[in-house]
Design an enzyme around this catalytic site. Structure first.
Site, PDB file in Angstrom:
ATOM      1  N   HIS A 253       6.553   0.603  10.555  1.00 16.22           N
ATOM      2  CA  HIS A 253       5.652   1.719  10.232  1.00 16.22           C
ATOM      3  C   HIS A 253       4.213   1.612  10.769  1.00 16.22           C
ATOM      4  O   HIS A 253       3.797   2.338  11.657  1.00 16.22           O
ATOM      5  CB  HIS A 253       5.505   1.869   8.719  1.00 16.22           C
ATOM      6  CG  HIS A 253       6.731   2.228   7.961  1.00 16.22           C
ATOM      7  ND1 HIS A 253       7.427   3.397   8.147  1.00 16.22           N
ATOM      8  CD2 HIS A 253       7.364   1.577   6.943  1.00 16.22           C
ATOM      9  CE1 HIS A 253       8.427   3.456   7.284  1.00 16.22           C
ATOM     10  NE2 HIS A 253       8.415   2.362   6.557  1.00 16.22           N
TER      11      HIS A 253
HETATM   12  C1  BDR Z   1       4.192   3.119   4.292  1.00 17.01           C
HETATM   13  O1  BDR Z   1       4.164   2.630   2.956  1.00 17.01           O
HETATM   14  C2  BDR Z   1       4.275   1.224   2.955  1.00 17.01           C
HETATM   15  O2  BDR Z   1       5.544   0.939   2.491  1.00 17.01           O
HETATM   16  C3  BDR Z   1       4.106   0.748   4.371  1.00 17.01           C
HETATM   17  O3  BDR Z   1       3.134  -0.289   4.467  1.00 17.01           O
HETATM   18  C4  BDR Z   1       3.678   1.977   5.146  1.00 17.01           C
HETATM   19  O4  BDR Z   1       2.282   2.076   5.233  1.00 17.01           O
HETATM   20  C5  BDR Z   1       5.583   3.628   4.638  1.00 17.01           C
HETATM   21  O5  BDR Z   1       5.934   4.670   3.789  1.00 17.01           O
END
Ligand code: BDR
Ligand code: CA
Length: 329
Positions: A253
């Protein structure tokens, strides 16, 4: 070489604590390994982990890689709209080695010196104006508070690049992505601040599944890279158990917006208009993404990451992390 792009990273870093997301840490490491970028500072926000754990994680991470020169400021502990019970559940599974007395003192000193994240963000905008890009990798609490406190000053920033939202489905509810879901009130302020937001939503960030084999090389290198590999694989297993997946994997992500800033050719972006759902009974935290602007009366569009060159992205990420941090204990 062209002038470096100055960025301030706002983050909810789990790396360093067990059973929580490691992608913020990987994104920060990538930023610090990228010659195109200059990290002007890091601010923390409650999200993957409570704010104080995130601040401790940043302190330890920067020390371990020898980057104590990067200033950081602890941010908001709670979303503008308060902590949801689902978020408290997420925080319950998190384990982190307690801070030593020396670390506690260092954190107090840093807080006294740099002020809160909101102060730090506004001071950085004052100093760098449209030379500064804000990169948000967690809930948008700090950015929303800064924009609400000093809208004119906030409006001078060059651009805002976020990991958050989705043009299709969510990961916390059918419609909401975690970062947006944590603090829709703050996100709404950010999307309406007049600054263009470049959004890396789940549509793009879930295109690549990272499985343990992909980062096996980090383990062979030992030292810090092994720590990074072990923390990532631990997290993959935790995720697969919690969400009942057949095999362990995670997503990169937060590394994606950073990679785009380092090399814009890795992604395509398209114009989009975004409304944040704050009150929906089933849709709170949803980003309502309009891709042709018919319903937004000629207002300036944001941008949505729409395509990724996956191989080149992974090459850049894995290569830079390996080359920069190999040899660190
Ligand atoms: C986002 O939320 C967290 O789980 C991760 O760090 C990323 O920023 C993904 O939905
Ligand atoms: Ca994050």
């Amino acid at each position: 070489m062209a002038e470096k792009l100055k960025i301030l990273i706002d983050t909810d870093p789990g790396l360093g604590a067990r059973n929580t997301d490691v992608d913020d840490g990987i994104a920060i490491l990538l930023a610090l390994a990228s010659p195109e970028l200059e990290v002007a500072g890091v601010t923390t926000v409650g999200g993957n982990v409570p704010r104080d754990i995130g601040s401790l994680n940043i302190l330890r991470l920067l020390r371990r890689i020898g980057r104590k020169d990067i200033p950081f400021a602890p941010g908001s502990a709670e979303p503008v709209g308060g902590v949801d019970t689902k978020l408290e559940d997420k925080w319950r599974g998190v384990e982190v080695p307690s801070p030593t007395e020396e670390e506690k003192e260092a954190l107090l000193r840093i807080k006294a010196g740099n002020g809160t994240a909101v102060d730090f963000i506004l001071r950085s905008i004052e100093a760098f104006g449209d030379g500064l890009t804000l990169v948000a990798l967690g809930p948008l609490t700090n950015l929303g508070l800064a924009a609400a406190q000093a809208p004119e000053l906030f409006g001078r920033v060059r651009q805002i690049v976020i990991m958050g939202g989705s043009a299709r489905s969510g990961n916390v509810s059918a419609t909401a992505e975690f970062n947006l879901w944590c603090d829709p009130e703050a996100a709404d302020v950010v999307f309406r601040s007049g600054i263009q937001v470049v959004m890396f939503g789940l549509d793009i960030t879930t295109r690549i599944e990272v499985v343990p084999q992909v980062i096996a090389g980090w383990s062979e290198a030992g030292g810090f890279l092994r720590f990074l590999q072990e923390a990532s694989v631990d997290y993959m297993h935790f995720r697969s158990q919690r969400y009942g997946r057949k095999h362990p994997f995670m997503y990169y992500h937060d590394a994606m917006p950073v990679a785009w800033l380092a090399d814009p050719l890795l992604f395509d972006t398209v114009p989009c208009w975004v409304d944040v759902e704050k009150t929906g009974r089933y849709t709170r935290g949803m980003t309502v993404v309009d891709q042709d602007g018919r319903f937004h009366g000629g207002s300036t569009p944001h941008r949505l990451a729409s395509e990724i060159r996956s191989e080149a992205f992974q090459e850049l990420l894995l290569g830079r992390i390996q080359d920069t941090y190999r040899g660190i204990d």
